[in-house]
Design a protein around this motif. Structure first.
Motif, short mmCIF file in Angstrom:
data_model
loop_
_atom_site.label_atom_id
_atom_site.label_comp_id
_atom_site.label_asym_id
_atom_site.label_seq_id
_atom_site.Cartn_x
_atom_site.Cartn_y
_atom_site.Cartn_z
N ALA A 1 -3.01 24.74 1.69
CA ALA A 1 -3.74 25.44 1.98
C ALA A 1 -3.17 25.68 4.17
O ALA A 1 -3.52 26.37 4.60
CB ALA A 1 -5.16 24.77 2.92
N LEU A 2 -2.80 24.61 4.83
CA LEU A 2 -2.12 24.94 5.95
C LEU A 2 -0.34 25.65 5.58
O LEU A 2 -0.64 26.49 6.23
CB LEU A 2 -1.80 23.03 6.20
CG LEU A 2 -0.99 22.72 7.77
CD1 LEU A 2 -1.88 23.50 8.73
CD2 LEU A 2 -0.34 21.51 8.39
N TRP A 3 -0.14 25.40 4.21
CA TRP A 3 1.72 26.06 4.33
C TRP A 3 1.13 27.16 4.55
O TRP A 3 1.59 28.51 5.18
CB TRP A 3 2.16 24.96 2.67
CG TRP A 3 2.94 26.44 2.53
CD1 TRP A 3 4.94 26.42 3.37
CD2 TRP A 3 3.02 27.10 1.83
NE1 TRP A 3 5.51 27.96 2.96
CE2 TRP A 3 4.24 28.36 1.60
CE3 TRP A 3 2.10 28.21 0.82
CZ2 TRP A 3 4.92 29.60 1.06
CZ3 TRP A 3 2.55 29.59 0.00
CH2 TRP A 3 3.44 29.68 0.18
N VAL A 4 -0.13 27.81 3.60
CA VAL A 4 -0.57 29.46 3.91
C VAL A 4 -0.65 30.09 4.69
O VAL A 4 -0.51 31.17 6.06
CB VAL A 4 -1.67 29.81 2.67
CG1 VAL A 4 -2.45 30.73 2.75
CG2 VAL A 4 -0.84 29.68 1.69
N ARG A 5 -1.39 29.14 5.78
CA ARG A 5 -1.94 29.54 7.33
C ARG A 5 -0.95 29.47 8.43
O ARG A 5 -1.25 30.15 9.15
CB ARG A 5 -3.32 28.73 7.77
CG ARG A 5 -4.36 28.70 6.68
CD ARG A 5 -5.10 27.59 6.65
NE ARG A 5 -6.44 28.23 6.05
CZ ARG A 5 -6.88 28.41 5.16
NH1 ARG A 5 -5.91 27.70 4.02
NH2 ARG A 5 -7.96 28.85 4.44
N MET A 6 0.43 29.28 8.03
CA MET A 6 1.37 28.43 9.03
C MET A 6 2.08 29.76 8.78
O MET A 6 3.32 30.45 9.51
CB MET A 6 1.76 27.33 8.60
CG MET A 6 1.11 25.96 9.27
SD MET A 6 0.36 26.44 11.64
CE MET A 6 2.16 26.83 11.87
N ILE A 7 2.23 30.72 7.57
CA ILE A 7 3.25 31.49 7.34
C ILE A 7 3.61 32.14 8.26
O ILE A 7 4.33 33.40 8.45
CB ILE A 7 2.72 32.21 6.15
CG1 ILE A 7 2.98 31.85 4.79
CG2 ILE A 7 3.74 33.41 5.74
CD1 ILE A 7 3.04 32.11 3.70
N PRO A 8 2.49 33.09 8.82
CA PRO A 8 2.43 33.96 10.00
C PRO A 8 3.62 33.52 11.21
O PRO A 8 3.86 34.44 11.68
CB PRO A 8 1.79 34.34 10.46
CG PRO A 8 0.18 34.28 8.92
CD PRO A 8 1.24 33.16 8.76
N SER A 9 3.91 32.17 10.98
CA SER A 9 4.57 31.98 12.59
C SER A 9 6.11 32.36 12.14
O SER A 9 6.93 32.37 14.17
CB SER A 9 4.09 30.47 12.49
OG SER A 9 4.77 29.79 11.39
N GLU A 10 6.39 32.93 11.51
CA GLU A 10 8.37 33.35 11.28
C GLU A 10 7.64 35.02 11.39
O GLU A 10 9.45 34.38 12.45
CB GLU A 10 8.35 33.32 9.16
CG GLU A 10 8.03 31.75 8.98
CD GLU A 10 8.05 32.74 7.17
OE1 GLU A 10 8.38 33.34 6.76
OE2 GLU A 10 7.95 31.27 6.56
N GLY A 11 6.66 35.44 11.76
CA GLY A 11 7.34 36.91 12.31
C GLY A 11 7.00 36.16 14.21
O GLY A 11 6.41 38.01 15.10
#
Length: 875
Positions: free
Chosen positions: A25-35
């Protein structure tokens, strides 16, 4: 396979699975941080997160001081914040503990808060499932919570720094403790005659109240859970009376919980003079007292009619409800109005709400797109909960039904509650799947050739040695052994057959597994896709560039961005001013430009005679000027969306009944195959609105070019509600005007002819110039795909304008900061021009390339900046 082996390690397995689900759950929610992350900070998602970041910045600058009043928005009035302090305070504490002090650091640290809260929801929902049913329900609920998508996952992404995920988290925490109380008293009944029986339940109820206070300190919408508790209490009273069970536990629960809620709310403070449920008003205190009193009254009725039949009890309740409504309507109408308005604030619907994305109705298509197979699990979960409640009379199931029903109903009215519903889909889906596996799991495994044996306590006991020693020391004679064997063979019976597997039960289990797998897979896929798309989310680059320019190139307002002000002692500084734009962009202006907008995403400053909708839809410059004068506004910002896709929203706020009808005409076209398609074209009134004059024509006079001449007939004869185009041709304005006049002079009933257009730059009649607005900056992006240049965002200054005597048309060549050259033209009115551009001394990006000149003459005029700002006359 023996379950005893599993039970030894069950807790470790559960902890391991919860760790995996939470990490996912945390990994999915952190995906946008890359951009979204850059040296400049985080390009936050949406609109409201930018205002939450402002609150966090202020709290970091003034530790734990929450700005209940904010003059940096809804200028010139300022806003009384109805958002609670809990979420921004948690964000500020994270920043203070991590040492984040600069804006980029604060933005980055605070952006972690929503994903962390989304991750915490996973173990919390395990506990909810475990308390409602068992650990299997809990682990399935945790899995569903980790993967479920929709608005729930979007509003808990990195960069969506908003309190919505906190609403879900704290609401679920309250429900967990409420359910924990109900589960506890099943084994430890409450008895008012025994003080000992009250201690632990009372402590649980106190924590339940504390959880409620935490939730309401985040947002006043926490009162939705007070409504859930109220509805549950009423139904549980009726059920317990029907079953002849004591209701003392309900009295203890509600009295303690909502006394704590009242005390906590008073600590938060009354910050609104009215009785609104959506604000921190006295209305909350009244509502919590009403729950306590209603619980006591229900208890009194139940005790008073204990010896009477059930029909007497139901009749008394119905009479009480009717009497209460009548009493409020006639004797305390103010309270009745408060009650109705409170419900309306949650479940009401108006035309203007259609313009707010999160306030629109929720339909089946939207539901399936958000939760897919979860909607099927939701329905089955309702059925299983109802069946188990009727079978077991377990209070937790009834509470879960009420909680889920209220949330589902709220979501159908306004889609904003979709993120609340995610928790209910997860737990109801888990209830169904866990029940189905219990119901048909063994049958399914039997078909697979797997036999699950339960552990037996006697199998683990050691054999006694007494009998074995006797056997070894006394060997039997051979003959005796032979006879015994024969006797034994005679007594041998065939082994009992294993019970056959039930096909129907196995199918139920298969259905649950299939739905669960499809739901988890599709939800995870949607969640990952949503998060990946949001790498490129955030503020439009042109808005970012324009607002940074605005902050660097316009005068300071005298309002301290980081100060905490009190409404009672605050006055706008003399040099302060507002910025007019559509409400969507208000928080961006506050945060990026550090300037106060007139309207904001709280929908403040939008409606009414002085609202932003009236300003942009207005067709009279003088009336628009009056709006800005009353609001002490100096700058106006437009964008292509306001000019096109958001025009209907602005016109709806301006006139909810007519909406965009006065400015655009919907017509039907008949295809070669006889099918109908619709087209929306602009009429003369659209081109005369302020938004069109500003964004399309830069405030300059515009004359029609090629237009569409259209003849139409009533759509009634075709069975449709809009007119049908019978003739359409593109021609010059003069030709079209002549044909329209001729057709309409002798037209048949149900027919007509009009001049319309789709070209933003070619009006259907002459458009007069704006005399008090000058373009000062435009963003770099050209929104036109072929030919010409139309900037995405434009910034204008509202000025007095310099006065020039003369007749005819005056013009001046200009060049923008993006290198675009255009000519500002204006026709004289009563022998005078009022011009907004200076030829000398202009400090902005748009520059004059020469002096003003009256067309057809050799008269030229040089205009100073002072003359434009102060309305001076030019010789």
């Amino acid at each position: 396979m023996n379950l005893s082996e599993f039970s030894k390690y069950r807790n470790y397995i559960i902890l391991g699975l919860l760790a995996v689900f939470t990490a996912f759950a945390l990994w999915v929610r952190m995906i946008p941080s890359e951009g979204l992350v850059s040296v400049a900070g985080v390009n936050l998602l949406g609109n409201d997160p930018w205002y939450n970041l402002r609150l966090i910045e202020v709290i970091v600058e003034n530790p734990l001081s929450y700005p209940w009043f904010d003059p940096m928005t809804y200028y010139p009035y300022g806003t009384d914040n109805f958002w609670g302090p809990m979420f921004p305070i948690i964000g500020a504490v994270m920043c203070l503990l991590s040492g984040a002090s600069t804006r980029p650091e604060i933005m980055y640290v605070a952006s972690w808060l929503p994903p962390l809260m989304g991750a915490v929801m996973v173990p919390l929902m395990y506990l909810v499932g475990e308390k409602v049913s068992d650990w299997k329900t809990g682990i399935i609920a945790a899995l569903f919570t980790a993967t479920i998508a929709g608005q729930y996952v979007y509003r808990s992404l990195f960069g969506f720094v908003d309190h919505h995920i906190a609403e879900v988290l704290f609401g679920a925490l309250f429900c967990l403790l409420y359910i924990y109380y109900l589960s506890y008293i099943r084994e430890h009944p409450v008895d008012f005659k025994s003080i000992e029986s009250l201690k632990v339940p009372a402590i649980i109820a106190v924590f339940c109240g504390i959880a409620y206070v935490i939730g309401v300190s985040n947002m006043p919408t926490m009162i939705l859970f007070a409504l859930i508790a109220s509805l549950y209490t009423g139904l549980q009273f009726i059920w317990d009376r029907l079953k002849g069970k004591s209701t003392e536990y309900l009295v203890l629960l509600n009295v303690v919980t909502f006394l704590v809620a009242i005390a906590g709310f008073l600590l938060i403070g009354i910050h609104h003079a009215g009785m609104s449920m959506a604000r921190y008003s006295m209305g909350h205190i009244v509502a919590y007292l009403a729950i306590i009193i209603a619980t006591l009254v229900l208890f009194g009725i139940e005790k008073g009619l204990k010896e009477k039949s059930f029909s007497y009890y139901i009749g008394a309740l119905a009479g009480l409800v009717v009497a209460g409504i009548v009493f409020m309507m006639f004797f305390v109408p103010e309270f009745f109005s408060f009650f109705v308005s409170g419900l309306s604030s949650f479940f009401g619907y108006t035309a203007t709400l259609t313009t707010i994305q999160e306030a629109r109705h929720w339909d089946i298509e939207s539901a399936w797109q958000a939760f897919s197979y979860g909607m099927i699990l939701l329905v089955f979960g309702f059925i299983v909960c109802a069946w188990k409640f009727l079978k077991e009379s377990r209070q937790a199931y009834l509470f879960l039904i009420i909680w889920s029903f209220v949330t589902l109903y709220s979501t159908t009215i306004q889609v904003r509650y979709e993120y609340y519903l995610a928790a209910n889909i997860a737990i109801l889906g888990a209830v169904f799947v866990a029940w189905a596996l219990e119901f048909g799991g063994r049958d399914l495994l039997s078909y697979a050739g797997i036999n699950i044996e339960k552990s037996k306590t006697d199998e683990s006991k050691p054999q006694t040695k007494k009998n074995s020693k006797t056997a070894e020391s006394t060997p039997a004679p051979a003959e005796s052994s032979s006879k015994a064997k024969k006797k034994s063979d005679k007594k041998k019976q065939p082994l009992p057959k294993k019970p056959s597997a039930n096909s129907l039960n196995a199918l139920v289990a298969i259905l649950a597994i299939v739905l669960a797998v499809f739901f988890v897979y599709s939800s995870a896929d949607i969640g990952i896709a949503t998060a990946s798309v949001m790498k490129n989310g955030g503020m439009t680059p042109d808005w970012q560039e324009s607002l940074e320019w605005l902050g660097e190139n316009t005068p300071e307002t005298g309002i301290d961005y980081y100060a905490v002000y009190s409404r009672d002692s605050y006055e706008n500084p003399e040099e302060s001013y507002g910025v007019m734009t559509w409400w969507d962009y208000g928080h961006w202006i506050t945060f990026i430009a550090e300037r106060p907008p007139n309207a904001n995403p709280f929908q403040e400053g939008v409606a009414g005679n002085l609202g932003s909708a009236a300003f942009f839809i207005q067709e009279s410059e003088s009336e628009s000027n009056e709006i800005l004068d009353n609001l002490d506004t100096r700058y106006v910002i437009t964008d292509i969306e306001m000019d096109t896709t958001k025009f209907w929203a602005m016109s709806t706020w301006y006139n909810p009944e007519l909406m965009h009808a006065p400015y655009m005409q919907n017509l039907a076209m008949i295809g070669q195959d006889g099918s109908f398609s619709s087209v929306s074209l602009n009429n003369e009134r659209y081109y005369n609105t302020m938004i069109s004059k500003l964004h399309n024509f830069d405030g300059s006079m515009a004359e029609p070019g090629l237009v569409y001449y259209i003849e139409y007939a009533s759509g009634a004869q075709y069975g449709i509600s809009i007119p049908v185009i019978s003739t359409a041709a593109q021609m010059t304005y003069d030709e079209a005007k002549e044909k329209v006049d001729a057709f309409n002079a002798d037209k048949k009933a149900g027919t007509g002819a009009v001049i319309l257009n789709s070209d933003l730059f070619s009006p259907t009649a002459e458009v007069p110039a704006l005399r008090n607005y000058r373009l000062i900056h435009e963003s770099p992006t050209n929104v036109l795909n072929s030919g010409g240049f139309l900037s995405y965002v434009k910034t204008f200054e509202y000025v007095s304008g310099a006065h020039i005597k003369g007749e005819g048309i005056i013009e001046i060549p200009l060049k923008t900061d993006q290198g675009r050259e255009f000519t500002y033209r204006q026709k004289s009115i009563d022998g005078e021009f009022v011009v907004p551009y200076s030829t000398t001394g202009d400090k902005y990006g748009v520059k004059a390339l020469g002096d003003y000149r009256i067309q057809g003459t050799d008269k030229t005029f040089s205009v100073s900046e002072d003359s434009v700002l102060n309305g001076l006359y030019i010789n």
